[in-house]
Scaffold this motif. Structure first.
Motif, short mmCIF file in Angstrom:
data_model
loop_
_atom_site.label_atom_id
_atom_site.label_comp_id
_atom_site.label_asym_id
_atom_site.label_seq_id
_atom_site.Cartn_x
_atom_site.Cartn_y
_atom_site.Cartn_z
N THR A 141 0.83 -1.20 0.00
CA THR A 141 0.00 0.00 0.00
C THR A 141 0.87 1.25 0.00
N LEU A 142 0.44 2.24 -0.77
CA LEU A 142 1.10 3.55 -0.82
C LEU A 142 0.18 4.58 -0.18
N THR A 143 0.67 5.20 0.89
CA THR A 143 -0.09 6.25 1.58
C THR A 143 0.50 7.61 1.23
N PRO A 144 -0.30 8.53 0.69
CA PRO A 144 0.23 9.85 0.32
C PRO A 144 0.90 10.53 1.51
N ALA A 145 2.07 11.12 1.26
CA ALA A 145 2.83 11.84 2.29
C ALA A 145 3.63 12.94 1.59
N GLY A 146 3.20 14.19 1.76
CA GLY A 146 3.86 15.29 1.08
C GLY A 146 3.67 15.15 -0.42
N SER A 147 4.76 15.27 -1.17
CA SER A 147 4.67 15.14 -2.62
C SER A 147 4.84 13.70 -3.08
N GLY A 148 5.07 12.77 -2.13
CA GLY A 148 5.28 11.36 -2.48
C GLY A 148 4.37 10.44 -1.70
N GLN A 202 16.14 -24.18 -7.90
CA GLN A 202 16.37 -22.75 -8.09
C GLN A 202 16.74 -22.10 -6.76
N ARG A 203 17.72 -22.67 -6.09
CA ARG A 203 18.05 -22.28 -4.72
C ARG A 203 18.83 -20.97 -4.62
N LEU A 204 19.40 -20.51 -5.74
CA LEU A 204 20.27 -19.33 -5.69
C LEU A 204 19.65 -18.12 -6.37
N THR A 205 18.33 -18.07 -6.43
CA THR A 205 17.67 -16.93 -7.09
C THR A 205 17.45 -15.76 -6.15
N ALA A 206 17.85 -15.88 -4.89
CA ALA A 206 17.62 -14.82 -3.89
C ALA A 206 16.13 -14.54 -3.71
N ALA A 207 15.34 -15.61 -3.71
CA ALA A 207 13.91 -15.49 -3.45
C ALA A 207 13.66 -15.20 -1.98
N GLY A 208 12.52 -14.61 -1.68
CA GLY A 208 12.20 -14.36 -0.29
C GLY A 208 11.01 -13.46 -0.11
N ARG A 209 10.71 -13.22 1.14
CA ARG A 209 9.61 -12.33 1.51
C ARG A 209 10.21 -11.01 1.97
N ILE A 210 9.65 -9.93 1.50
CA ILE A 210 10.20 -8.62 1.83
C ILE A 210 9.08 -7.73 2.37
N SER A 211 9.39 -6.99 3.44
CA SER A 211 8.38 -6.13 4.08
C SER A 211 8.84 -4.68 4.06
N PHE A 212 7.86 -3.78 4.05
CA PHE A 212 8.11 -2.34 3.99
C PHE A 212 7.35 -1.67 5.12
N ASP A 213 8.06 -0.88 5.90
CA ASP A 213 7.46 -0.21 7.05
C ASP A 213 7.62 1.30 6.87
N GLY A 214 6.66 1.90 6.19
CA GLY A 214 6.70 3.34 5.99
C GLY A 214 7.90 3.81 5.19
N VAL A 215 8.24 3.09 4.12
CA VAL A 215 9.40 3.44 3.29
C VAL A 215 9.03 4.59 2.35
N PRO A 216 9.77 5.71 2.39
CA PRO A 216 9.44 6.85 1.52
C PRO A 216 9.61 6.50 0.04
N VAL A 217 8.65 6.94 -0.76
CA VAL A 217 8.72 6.82 -2.22
C VAL A 217 8.49 8.21 -2.78
N ALA A 218 9.53 8.83 -3.29
CA ALA A 218 9.43 10.18 -3.84
C ALA A 218 8.61 10.18 -5.13
N ALA A 219 8.15 11.36 -5.50
CA ALA A 219 7.31 11.48 -6.70
C ALA A 219 8.04 10.96 -7.94
N ASP A 220 9.35 11.22 -8.03
CA ASP A 220 10.08 10.76 -9.22
C ASP A 220 10.41 9.28 -9.18
N GLN A 221 10.01 8.58 -8.09
CA GLN A 221 10.17 7.13 -8.03
C GLN A 221 8.90 6.40 -8.46
N VAL A 222 7.86 7.15 -8.78
CA VAL A 222 6.63 6.56 -9.31
C VAL A 222 6.79 6.44 -10.82
#
Length: 415
Positions: A141-148, A202-222
């Motif tokens: 989920t992306l929550t608006p924060a400032g310009s990002g 396929q043990r070396l594909t660097a698969a996994g579960r990844i979590s994000f806790d309020g990670v900033p995403v700037a407008a130019d990263q959209v």
């Protein structure tokens, strides 16, 4: 590792292929040991970067940043023949590296690709948007924060996320419900990756579960907005999942070719290469491997299988390359033809890869010693895990529907 010539300023296809061949030879030397160790593929990525392969798919031009998709597919296939996991890791990276091309403006894509190529980024993630569950909602989920935005949530990925330099992700805006494709930096402290351990293959594909806790995403990263209505999707953007599916087809084909080549070498070495049932029968004096009619027949069938699959895959690869060159001007009918050819390549290669890797176990050491010192079990395990990600029956149904009724495969971002 042997010294690999630098190709950062080279656009010649033959040189790219020569460099790829050297990298593949290097990976093949310790492929079995690395598969059994199951460590994160940092060393393998260093080998790829030394050869300049992560930046290979940047658009070619006067600055010599890269080459085309046909060459990229050939690179994926040859690397996969040496190490299926690294072939998948590289294939997914190439497709994700084009995310800005599929969803953003040409100017934004140029800038992002220039930096990614210069810094040899490895891309991980996925741009498809899983269907939201009524209760739990979307994974990311992306929550608006400032310009990002602030990115929150977690999701499992098949490759790259535990070693990636950047992540291309599909997420849903909490305010508007819009689906967005964004770029995130996994080095941010709000990002946590948990690798998958004890995978079957396929043990070396660097698969996994990844979590994000309020990670900033700037407008130019959209990178772009994705319409929820499939009828509003641009045909060119929906080449993204087709490119991924075809990249994985090349991985499957490479795994099969690698298994066959290694089996040939073992068989040439002597009687051990003969199937267990024939070795133990004792009914006749064993002819040398090159004259054994059973082995000649078996290898003739397997080589024919590979050639058949390769022909179908090459046809799909050429069609996809044409579609990618067409860019935003790609039409719905042309996209449908590409989708059908990719589906055919998946169906044929999936069956061939499983049949071949199973037969190779019999030709080299027999099922009773499949996990022995030769390690041919890894080809079967890798092929099984990879082909399990597709549904050949559904692909065949889409092909039949298109042929009989003229129905187009759906425009979608789901692979």
């Amino acid at each position: 590792m042997r010294s690999v010539p630098s190709v950062k300023s080279c656009t010649d296809e033959e040189i790219w292929r020569r460099v790829t061949h050297e990298v593949a030879d290097d990976l093949a030397v310790d492929a079995l040991a690395r598969d059994r160790a199951g460590k994160p593929p940092f060393d393998e990525l260093a080998r790829l970067r030394e050869a300049g392969l992560p930046a290979l798919l940047a658009p070619p031009g006067p600055d010599g940043r890269g080459t085309d998709w046909r060459t990229a597919c050939a690179v994926i296939r040859e690397i996969a023949a040496a190490d299926g996991s690294i072939g998948e890791l590289l294939g997914r990276h190439y497709v994700l590296s084009w995310s800005a091309r599929f969803f953003s403006t040409p100017e934004r894509a140029d800038g992002l690709e220039l930096r990614a190529g210069t810094e040899q980024w490895l891309w991980g993630g996925a741009v498809d948007l899983p269907d939201a569950e009524p209760v739990t909602g979307p994974d990311l989920t992306l929550t608006p924060a400032g310009s990002g935005y602030l990115l929150t949530g977690c999701r499992s990925f098949a490759a790259g996320v535990t070693v990636a330099d950047r992540l291309a992700l599909g997420a849903v805006c909490s305010d508007t419900g819009e689906s967005l494709v964004v770029c995130a930096d996994p080095a941010h402290p709000g990002v946590a990756a948990a690798p998958e351990h004890d995978r079957l293959g396929q043990r070396l594909t660097a698969a996994g579960r990844i979590s994000f806790d309020g990670v900033p995403v700037a407008a130019d990263q959209v990178l772009g907005t994705v319409p929820r209505d499939e009828h509003a999707l641009a045909p060119f953007a929906t080449l993204a999942p087709l490119a991924l599916r075809l990249a994985l087809v090349h991985v499957s084909l490479g795994i099969a070719e690698g298994a066959l080549a290694e089996a040939r070498d073992i068989t040439r070495a002597g009687p051990r290469g003969r199937p267990v049932a024939e070795r133990d029968a004792g009914a006749y004096a064993a002819p040398p491997p090159g004259a054994d009619p059973y082995l000649l027949l078996a290898y003739g069938e397997l080589v024919t299988d590979i050639h058949t699959a390769a022909a179908v895959v090459e046809s799909a690869s050429e069609a996809l390359a044409r579609g990618l060159r067409a860019g935003p001007g790609l039409g719905v009918d042309q996209r449908a033809e590409i989708a059908v050819l990719v589906a055919a390549a998946e169906a044929v290669t999936s069956r061939s890869a499983m049949r071949l890797t199973t037969r190779v176990l019999e030709l080299t050491q027999g099922a009773d010693s499949a996990a022995g010192p030769l390690g041919f079990d890894r080809f079967w395990r890798n092929a099984r895990v990879l082909t399990a990600q597709t549904a050949p029956t559904r692909r065949l149904r889409d092909i039949g529907d298109h042929y009989l009724n003229g129905t187009h495969p759906p425009l979608t971002l789901h692979a």
